[in-house]
Motif scaffolding. Structure first.
Motif, PDB file in Angstrom:
ATOM      1  N   VAL A   1     -16.747 -17.867 -10.053  1.00 43.52           N
ATOM      2  CA  VAL A   1     -18.062 -18.307  -9.566  1.00 43.52           C
ATOM      3  C   VAL A   1     -18.806 -18.947 -10.725  1.00 43.52           C
ATOM      4  O   VAL A   1     -18.897 -18.364 -11.817  1.00 43.52           O
ATOM      5  N   ALA A   2     -19.352 -20.127 -10.497  1.00 42.99           N
ATOM      6  CA  ALA A   2     -20.166 -20.791 -11.511  1.00 42.99           C
ATOM      7  C   ALA A   2     -21.616 -20.830 -11.057  1.00 42.99           C
ATOM      8  O   ALA A   2     -21.901 -21.188  -9.908  1.00 42.99           O
TER       9      ALA A   2
ATOM     10  N   GLY B   1     -22.904 -21.601 -16.062  1.00 39.74           N
ATOM     11  CA  GLY B   1     -22.930 -23.021 -16.397  1.00 39.74           C
ATOM     12  C   GLY B   1     -22.895 -23.868 -15.145  1.00 39.74           C
ATOM     13  O   GLY B   1     -22.582 -23.386 -14.047  1.00 39.74           O
ATOM     14  N   ARG B   2     -23.245 -25.137 -15.290  1.00 35.43           N
ATOM     15  CA  ARG B   2     -23.260 -26.075 -14.161  1.00 35.43           C
ATOM     16  C   ARG B   2     -21.851 -26.596 -13.909  1.00 35.43           C
ATOM     17  O   ARG B   2     -21.189 -27.086 -14.823  1.00 35.43           O
ATOM     18  N   ALA B   3     -21.411 -26.465 -12.671  1.00 31.08           N
ATOM     19  CA  ALA B   3     -20.077 -26.932 -12.290  1.00 31.08           C
ATOM     20  C   ALA B   3     -20.160 -28.313 -11.658  1.00 31.08           C
ATOM     21  O   ALA B   3     -21.073 -28.598 -10.880  1.00 31.08           O
ATOM     22  N   VAL B   4     -19.200 -29.162 -12.005  1.00 26.60           N
ATOM     23  CA  VAL B   4     -19.142 -30.524 -11.479  1.00 26.60           C
ATOM     24  C   VAL B   4     -17.731 -30.780 -10.956  1.00 26.60           C
ATOM     25  O   VAL B   4     -16.739 -30.499 -11.647  1.00 26.60           O
TER      26      VAL B   4
ATOM     27  N   HIS C   1      -9.674 -30.763  -6.304  1.00 21.27           N
ATOM     28  CA  HIS C   1      -9.196 -29.462  -6.778  1.00 21.27           C
ATOM     29  C   HIS C   1      -9.621 -29.136  -8.211  1.00 21.27           C
ATOM     30  O   HIS C   1      -9.275 -28.061  -8.713  1.00 21.27           O
ATOM     31  N   THR C   2     -10.346 -30.030  -8.844  1.00 21.11           N
ATOM     32  CA  THR C   2     -10.672 -29.849 -10.260  1.00 21.11           C
ATOM     33  C   THR C   2     -12.172 -29.711 -10.470  1.00 21.11           C
ATOM     34  O   THR C   2     -12.952 -30.497  -9.932  1.00 21.11           O
ATOM     35  N   ILE C   3     -12.534 -28.709 -11.252  1.00 23.05           N
ATOM     36  CA  ILE C   3     -13.944 -28.440 -11.537  1.00 23.05           C
ATOM     37  C   ILE C   3     -14.150 -28.405 -13.037  1.00 23.05           C
ATOM     38  O   ILE C   3     -13.396 -27.748 -13.770  1.00 23.05           O
ATOM     39  N   GLU C   4     -15.195 -29.082 -13.494  1.00 23.14           N
ATOM     40  CA  GLU C   4     -15.538 -29.087 -14.908  1.00 23.14           C
ATOM     41  C   GLU C   4     -16.857 -28.349 -15.105  1.00 23.14           C
ATOM     42  O   GLU C   4     -17.785 -28.509 -14.319  1.00 23.14           O
ATOM     43  N   ILE C   5     -16.924 -27.533 -16.139  1.00 27.60           N
ATOM     44  CA  ILE C   5     -18.173 -26.883 -16.530  1.00 27.60           C
ATOM     45  C   ILE C   5     -18.509 -27.425 -17.911  1.00 27.60           C
ATOM     46  O   ILE C   5     -18.055 -26.894 -18.942  1.00 27.60           O
ATOM     47  N   PRO C   6     -19.287 -28.528 -17.963  1.00 29.83           N
ATOM     48  CA  PRO C   6     -19.546 -29.214 -19.237  1.00 29.83           C
ATOM     49  C   PRO C   6     -20.163 -28.307 -20.293  1.00 29.83           C
ATOM     50  O   PRO C   6     -19.822 -28.416 -21.479  1.00 29.83           O
ATOM     51  N   ASP C   7     -21.070 -27.391 -19.885  1.00 24.43           N
ATOM     52  CA  ASP C   7     -21.732 -26.514 -20.842  1.00 24.43           C
ATOM     53  C   ASP C   7     -20.737 -25.640 -21.600  1.00 24.43           C
ATOM     54  O   ASP C   7     -20.991 -25.229 -22.742  1.00 24.43           O
TER      55      ASP C   7
END
Length: 461
Positions: free
Chosen positions: A33-34, A113-116, A121-127
């Motif tokens: 969970v983000a 963190g913020r999820a993008v 199928h791919t999620i990035e959490i830049p923070d």
């Protein structure tokens, strides 16, 4: 066969997201969970829960006045806003901690963190400089308050989110809006001794509610000292040396210390990367989903306010449960949105379930209406003029109660139980066959015998 880091990745740790994550994790799924802000979401952190604490705090002033009529000597009472805000924040932190603990105990990974979305199928959490993959993705990011940014001076206004953290209680406030949030906060600030003005562009507050409920509540909140100005809206807000000057389109000018906009909430979809994943929005800017909360992308789902269906916490939770059943248990499940009880924690509060009189006439043609207005026993004793409204809408063809509307003390508590009867499709005869509990206000629901209105109108008319 593709291998993913997680079976389920949830974006947003509000009521819906947390419920879905916990259930899936408890079922043995690999879940993450983000959350970009605080675990608990709108309801726990900046909505229902802290607002209810504020309602409780603000209602004491009215209770003190009633107590005097019962023989109590009340010494001069004072209210400490900073002390209340501190106590409220401590409790909210505790509740948020419980959500975190429950997720952890269930075995879910919590990522602050913020999820993008980068693709389906791919999620990035830049923070966190982190990228993960998931077989299923659930978006549960809720909504955010809306302010008309093109309004001159809009930068001086606050929303309900800032109202929970005002450094000091203002002397004067103007609240723009006529829905749940507007009337609730108007009652809160008025109860705390703030000179409160409510403006709304429509002909009456609480659009979408029964007309008798709307007019009755408008009258009652004005009796509590709230100035209600209908049919108007802002033209501009100007900062002055003594406050904020609200210039209204009617030509009226009102100076206050705080201006709060409660003009609606919008789905929180900005910056989620929806386009990259192929997720579509509907005409209202909400994530488009089917009856099972699935988006146009087979493995991406959405629940709660971000879908703008029925924006209530219990509904988001039900949608989350149905999602888990559908996505992971081979049990396609849909939420039934009919006859959902709801409450407005105005002062006095409102509780409703089922159809308004207008909607019932449009749907069924002929309906019978039973309505009662009376002074609650506790107020009649001391001469307080506040009155309760109770109204039942009955389908004439078979006597089924299709709507129940209450304005008055304990209305939210009563409507939860009345909701069972309406949802079950019980008839007015069955309501009447239920023995009254005396003396209570709720007994009026089973003792109204005389039809308030009887008409032969058809749906076409």
């Amino acid at each position: 066969m593709t291998t993913y880091d997680y079976d389920l990745f949830v974006i947003g740790a509000g009521s819906g997201g947390v419920r879905a994550a916990r259930l899936a994790a408890l079922d043995g799924k690999r879940v993450a969970v983000a959350e970009e802000y605080r675990v608990g979401g709108t309801c726990v952190i900046r909505g229902c829960v802290p607002k209810k604490f504020m309602v409780y705090a603000s209602d004491f002033a009215h209770e003190f006045e009633v107590a005097k009529g019962y023989g109590w000597t009340i010494e001069k009472a004072s209210f400490d806003w900073p002390a209340f805000i501190h106590a409220k924040d401590v409790e909210i932190a505790r509740l948020s901690g419980l959500y975190v603990a429950n997720l952890t105990k269930a075995g879910a990974d919590l990522i602050h963190g913020r999820a993008v979305l980068k693709d389906a199928h791919t999620i990035e959490i830049p923070d966190k400089n982190l990228t993960v993959t998931a077989e299923q993705i659930l978006i549960a990011t809720g909504g955010r308050p809306w302010i008309p940014e093109t309004l001159p001076g809009a930068e001086y206004a606050i929303t309900s989110e800032e109202a929970f953290h005002l450094p000091e209680l203002p002397r004067r406030i103007l609240i723009a809006g006529g829905g749940y949030i507007a009337v609730e906060f108007a009652g809160i600030f008025a109860g705390l001794g703030v000179e409160t003005t409510l403006i709304y562009r429509g002909p009456n507050i609480l659009r979408g509610f029964d007309d008798d409920v709307r007019s009755h509540l408008a009258d009652q909140i004005q009796r509590r000292g709230i100035q209600v100005i209908l049919g108007c809206e802002h033209e501009a807000i100007e900062k002055t040396s003594t406050g904020l000057l609200n210039k209204l389109k009617t030509g009226m000018e009102i100076e206050t210390d705080v201006v709060m906009f409660a003009t609606g909430r919008i789905p929180h979809v900005k910056g989620l990367g929806l386009e990259a994943a192929g997720v579509e929005l509907n005409e209202r800017g909400a994530i488009k989903v089917d009856d099972y909360s699935r988006t146009g992308v087979e493995n991406i789902w959405a629940v709660g306010d971000v879908t703008d269906r029925v924006n209530l916490t219990p509904v988001a939770i039900r949608e989350a449960v149905a999602f888990v059943e559908t996505a992971f248990k081979n049990n396609p499940s849909r939420v039934d949105y009919a006859d959902i009880p709801t409450a407005v924690f105005s002062q006095p509060p409102v509780g409703v379930v089922g159809l308004t009189e207008h909607d019932a006439r449009q749907k069924y043609g002929k309906v019978d209406v039973y309505m009662s207005r009376f002074r609650p026993m506790r107020f009649a004793f001391v001469g307080v003029e506040e009155r309760t409204l109770m109204k039942l809408i009955v389908r004439a063809e078979d006597g089924v109660v299709v709507g129940c509307h209450i304005v008055g003390p304990d209305a939210p508590e009563m409507i939860q139980l009345a909701g069972i009867a309406v949802k079950a499709g019980l008839t007015k005869v069955q309501w009447d066959a239920t023995c009254a509990v005396h003396p209570t206000a709720a007994e009026e629901l089973v003792t109204m015998r005389e039809k308030y209105v009887e008409t032969q109108l058809t749906a076409a008319e």
